[in-house]
Design a protein around this motif. Structure first.
Motif, short mmCIF file in Angstrom:
data_model
loop_
_atom_site.label_atom_id
_atom_site.label_comp_id
_atom_site.label_asym_id
_atom_site.label_seq_id
_atom_site.Cartn_x
_atom_site.Cartn_y
_atom_site.Cartn_z
N MET A 462 0.81 4.05 -7.21
CA MET A 462 1.01 4.90 -6.06
C MET A 462 1.57 6.26 -6.27
SD MET A 462 -0.58 4.07 -3.43
CE MET A 462 -0.72 2.65 -2.03
N LYS A 463 2.41 6.53 -6.99
CA LYS A 463 3.18 7.62 -7.32
C LYS A 463 2.22 8.77 -8.06
CE LYS A 463 7.83 9.43 -8.55
NZ LYS A 463 7.55 10.51 -7.62
N LYS A 464 1.42 8.10 -8.90
CA LYS A 464 0.76 9.15 -9.60
C LYS A 464 -0.48 9.42 -8.81
CE LYS A 464 -2.46 9.29 -13.78
NZ LYS A 464 -3.63 9.80 -12.75
N LEU A 465 -0.98 8.75 -7.84
CA LEU A 465 -1.90 8.87 -6.94
C LEU A 465 -1.50 10.16 -6.14
CD1 LEU A 465 -4.84 8.41 -5.79
CD2 LEU A 465 -3.87 6.61 -4.44
N GLY A 466 -0.18 9.91 -5.51
CA GLY A 466 0.43 10.89 -4.85
C GLY A 466 0.60 12.33 -5.31
N ASN A 467 0.96 12.11 -6.78
CA ASN A 467 1.01 13.50 -7.39
C ASN A 467 -0.46 14.13 -7.68
OD1 ASN A 467 3.82 13.24 -7.73
ND2 ASN A 467 3.72 12.12 -9.63
N LEU A 474 -3.61 18.86 -1.37
CA LEU A 474 -4.01 18.26 -0.45
C LEU A 474 -2.78 17.38 -0.14
CD1 LEU A 474 -7.52 17.36 -1.85
CD2 LEU A 474 -6.86 18.99 -0.01
N LYS A 475 -3.07 16.71 0.99
CA LYS A 475 -1.80 15.62 1.31
C LYS A 475 -2.18 13.99 1.41
CE LYS A 475 0.55 19.22 3.69
NZ LYS A 475 1.92 19.48 4.45
N PHE A 476 -1.31 13.27 1.46
CA PHE A 476 -1.55 11.87 1.13
C PHE A 476 -1.05 10.98 2.19
CE2 PHE A 476 -0.07 8.58 -1.96
CZ PHE A 476 -0.95 7.98 -1.89
N GLY A 477 -1.99 10.32 2.72
CA GLY A 477 -1.75 9.41 3.97
C GLY A 477 -1.62 7.88 3.56
N ILE A 478 -0.92 6.85 4.41
CA ILE A 478 -0.85 5.62 4.16
C ILE A 478 -0.82 4.97 5.26
CG2 ILE A 478 1.30 5.20 4.09
CD1 ILE A 478 0.86 3.84 1.09
N TYR A 479 -0.88 3.66 5.34
CA TYR A 479 -1.19 2.80 6.48
C TYR A 479 -0.31 1.39 6.47
CZ TYR A 479 -3.89 -1.02 9.08
OH TYR A 479 -4.07 -2.02 10.09
#
Ligand code: GLA
Length: 763
Positions: A462-467, A474-479
């Protein structure tokens, strides 16, 4: 030249629909709308015809069970009905080979038992004698949107003609709505048209030069009957009512034969409808209509143009990330004058980063330049307490991937934002919806020994995906959910709120969708505003305690009038309704119902009528083109823009056609949505199928949507005096981006379910 040709169709298996719009004659239909009984829980004995269900409660079908006293029920429940099937049903029928059962849509999964025997699951047949297991609960793909249709051969001894038969349906609900919730339920004998499978490849056109090409597939599903009939295709312009194309031909389909029909017609730039009329030898008929896509948005210019929101808010001391949205030929250089201290612009990518220590307002002059010219605009940066000063714009995984989402699919969407130029129009957020956590019923640990939430195998890093997402600007959202489980049955944040907020911050999350779901089971009174507020308040505190700005999305479907208290618990946006799907009635009900909440929308706090249902969507691995017609899609995007609604795409961005791109890259439409005044449109006229909605803009201009919500194309005269305008005013067609001239009244023709979106230029 318009040409129609019939070609033998090779054995390709396609997704299609069966007996579309067919209305069987009444003597062949037995309604199953009344007489059902219901039991919570699970017991395979309930399938047995001799089981005594006299103690079971009655239930209505075509309505979710939550509306009937089972508001906390998720998981298993059973429906049963006893029916005498008259042999006259068979005797009156032309085709006597099978009985067809329609159960409408079921949330989420079903197994259908007839007189004790398992016949099928989720609308698929199973082999006779198949052992009953729980594998019909496909956790990656809810079947909530599938019409349940089963058939049983009429010579099957299971059927007791003129005697009592028992239908039992075992339902498993993942969360939220449950049960047999929509559609007409019936038992019938087939007509010829029931065996015809017609796949019009909805919204799929082959565009070459000035021509549109279309291929449709017809196939005979029967192994015994031939199908004889004719097909008439008529294409008409809905505005001037001219006929663009017409042809008629006969067809003969041997048992199991398939044929391909191709035709071509002149490209259109106005609302146009294709009508397919099939008439069969047994006098049954099928009629299907389809809208032809037409593009209104002018092509992107080579000259530079700055787009998107011109106001942006962050909190002091929190990581700042803003990508200047600009179209135009690359390479392009970016400049930003008067940036607050400690913010830095990458002049090649247009990405501004840093951290501003103190609160303040900064008028930043943005300049973009390429070989064709220069564009300059003022961006207001407000370092204060508010986020989302304009409605969030982005993409969310739910409407396309459902629970089959993966890290790769999320990154593909982010890449598409950049590669297909969407980020240049202001599209920013890439949000993972449900399905990234560990499944609640799985044996795997859901959290690490120190309580940190774990991701499932589909999200290895997940951290890599955020980076990676941030590297694209772009910005990163979660649920997550305040309950123990999410709506899809995955692990949620209950009793781990602060810890999850910290984990989200560690992963670089910028946006949280917090979905009520199973928290309802922890509430004593579903309607208690106090009880609804409390979990959202708790997560707000957790989010405010971390070292990042996280846009906070309250998803509780509008319960307890969330718009009245959403802002007080830190919400930047909140859902005002249940889920949307790609159907005119549903989109109409949700979109045009946004009236009561209007005055609560404004910079930093928005009403959300749910995500856009355009393009390729499907809530699971199998996607389809939206079922909304092109006119309905123009209405959907126009209305959401006027409503200052968050614009969250829900489609597969790797499959973007020109029509869908035209819907989401019109900078004047986006500017109405992103206007910094943040006023939500309200209806000012509702009469005879026409609704006129008005939104005031920050530059004193007015945006007006004239919607035709009726079934017929309509002429309409907008009397501008009714808007308090007593002198002639200049009107602009926003989709076409052109001024129309000066008017004191405006006459227009609007196709059924279509829109005319205008700007009144007063400034
Ligand atoms: C609810 C929400 C949807 C989606 C699903 C995920 O239905 O309203 O938007 O997040 O849950 O399970």
């Amino acid at each position: 030249m318009l040409k129609i040709s019939l070609v033998l169709f090779s054995l390709i298996i396609t997704l299609s629909f069966f007996g579309c719009n067919a209305k069987p004659g009444s003597k062949n239909v037995f309604e199953l709308d009344n007489g059902w009984k219901f039991k919570e829980g699970d017991n395979l004995n309930y399938a047995k015809p001799e089981y005594d269900d006299s103690e079971w409660k009655e239930i209505n079908v075509g309505n979710r069970w939550e509306n009937q006293g089972y508001d906390k029920l998720d998981g298993f429940a059973w429906y049963r009905i006893k029916i005498v099937i008259p042999s006259s049903l068979k005797n009156n029928a032309e085709q006597k080979d099978s009985l067809i059962f329609n159960f409408g849509k079921i949330n989420d999964f079903d197994q259908f038992f007839f007189n004790g025997e398992l016949i099928g699951a989720n609308s698929e047949k199973v082999k006779p004698g198949t052992k009953v297991t729980d594998s019909y609960k496909n956790l990656d793909h809810s079947a909530w949107n599938v019409d349940r249709r089963y058939s049983i051969p009429s010579d099957n001894n299971l059927i007791k003609w003129d005697k009592e038969n028992v239908i039992a349906i075992r339902v498993f609900d993942l969360g939220l709505s449950g049960g047999l919730y929509s559609g007409e339920l019936s038992l019938s004998m087939p007509q010829l048209n029931d065996y015809l499978e017609i796949n019009i490849n909805k919204n799929n056109f082959n565009i070459t030069g000035k021509m549109f090409g279309k291929t449709i597939l017809i196939s005979n599903r029967s192994g015994a009957y031939k199908i004889v009939g004719n097909l008439e295709i008529k294409i008409e312009n809905n505005i001037d009512e001219t006929e663009i194309f017409k042809d008629k031909f006969s067809f003969f389909l041997a048992p199991e034969e398939k044929k391909e029909i191709k035709f071509r017609f002149n490209k259109t730039n106005e609302s146009t409808t294709i009508q397919y009329k099939l008439a069969f030898d047994d006098n049954s008929k099928i009629q299907i209509t389809e809208g032809v896509p037409y593009i209104l948005t002018p092509p992107v210019k080579a000259e530079p143009q700055i787009n998107g929101a011109l106001i942006y808010g962050e909190r002091p001391g929190k990581p700042f990330l803003y990508r200047i949205a600009a179209t135009g030929k690359r390479p392009m250089s970016y400049k930003a004058d008067n940036l607050p201290k400690d913010l830095y612009l990458d002049g090649k990518t247009g990405i501004i980063k840093g951290k501003v220590k103190n609160t303040g307002k900064y008028d930043v002059t943005l300049t973009v330049e390429n070989e064709f010219g220069v564009d300059t605009k003022l961006l207001e940066i407000v370092i204060g307490d508010k986020l989302s000063l304009t409605p969030p714009m982005g993409w969310n995984s739910w409407n396309c991937w459902g629970l089959s989402v993966s890290q790769e699919k999320i990154y593909d969407a982010a890449k598409a934002f950049v590669d297909k130029g969407l980020a240049d129009h202001g599209w920013t957020y890439i949000n993972i919806d449900d399905g990234w956590e560990i499944f609640g019923e799985s044996d795997e640990p859901k959290r690490s020994p120190n309580g940190e939430i774990l991701t499932n195998k589909k999200f290895p890093d997940m951290k890599k995906l955020g980076n990676d997402i941030h590297a694209l600007g772009l910005k990163f959202g979660i649920y997550s959910s305040p309950g123990t489980l999410t709506c899809g049955g995955y692990t949620a944040s209950y009793k781990h709120e602060y810890q999850d907020a910290r984990t989200f911050a560690k992963w670089g999350i910028d946006y949280l969708k917090y979905d009520l779901c199973s928290y309802r089971k922890l509430m004593n009174d579903q309607n208690s505003v106090k009880e609804l507020i409390s979990p959202y308040q708790l997560m707000n505190k957790a989010l405010r305690s971390i070292d990042r700005d996280i846009v906070y999305y309250i998803c509780e479907y509008g319960n307890g009038k969330v718009w009245e208290w959403g802002e007080s618990v830190g919400g930047n946006l909140w859902r005002t309704t249940g889920d949307i799907w790609d159907d005119w009635d549903r989109m109409y009900e949700i979109g045009f119902g946004q009236v009561e909440s209007a005055k609560y929308a404004g910079p930093g706090h928005w009403n959300d009528p749910d995500m856009l249902v355009i393009g390729w969507i499907g809530w699971g691995p199998n996607l389809h083109q939206t079922k909304l017609t092109p006119d309905e899609q123009y209405t959907h995007v126009s209305l959401w823009s006027l409503l200052s609604a968050p614009l969250l795409l829900g489609n597969d961005l790797t499959k973007l056609d020109d029509f869908t791109l035209n819907l989401i890259t019109n900078d004047e439409i986006i500017a109405i949505n992103q206007d910094k005044l943040g006023k939500q449109a309200t209806p000012i006229i509702k009469k005879e199928g026409i609704e006129v909605w008005k939104k005031e803009l920050s530059d004193r201009n007015i945006a007006i949507g004239i919607f035709n919500v009726s079934k017929d194309n309509k002429s309409y005269k907008l009397d501008l005096k009714k808007l308090g305008l007593h002198k002639a005013v200049t009107l602009r067609d926003v989709w076409r981006q052109e001024n129309l001239g000066e008017f004191s009244e405006f006459n227009t023709k609007i196709p059924s379910h279509g829109v005319r979106l205008l700007k009144i230029l007063l400034n």
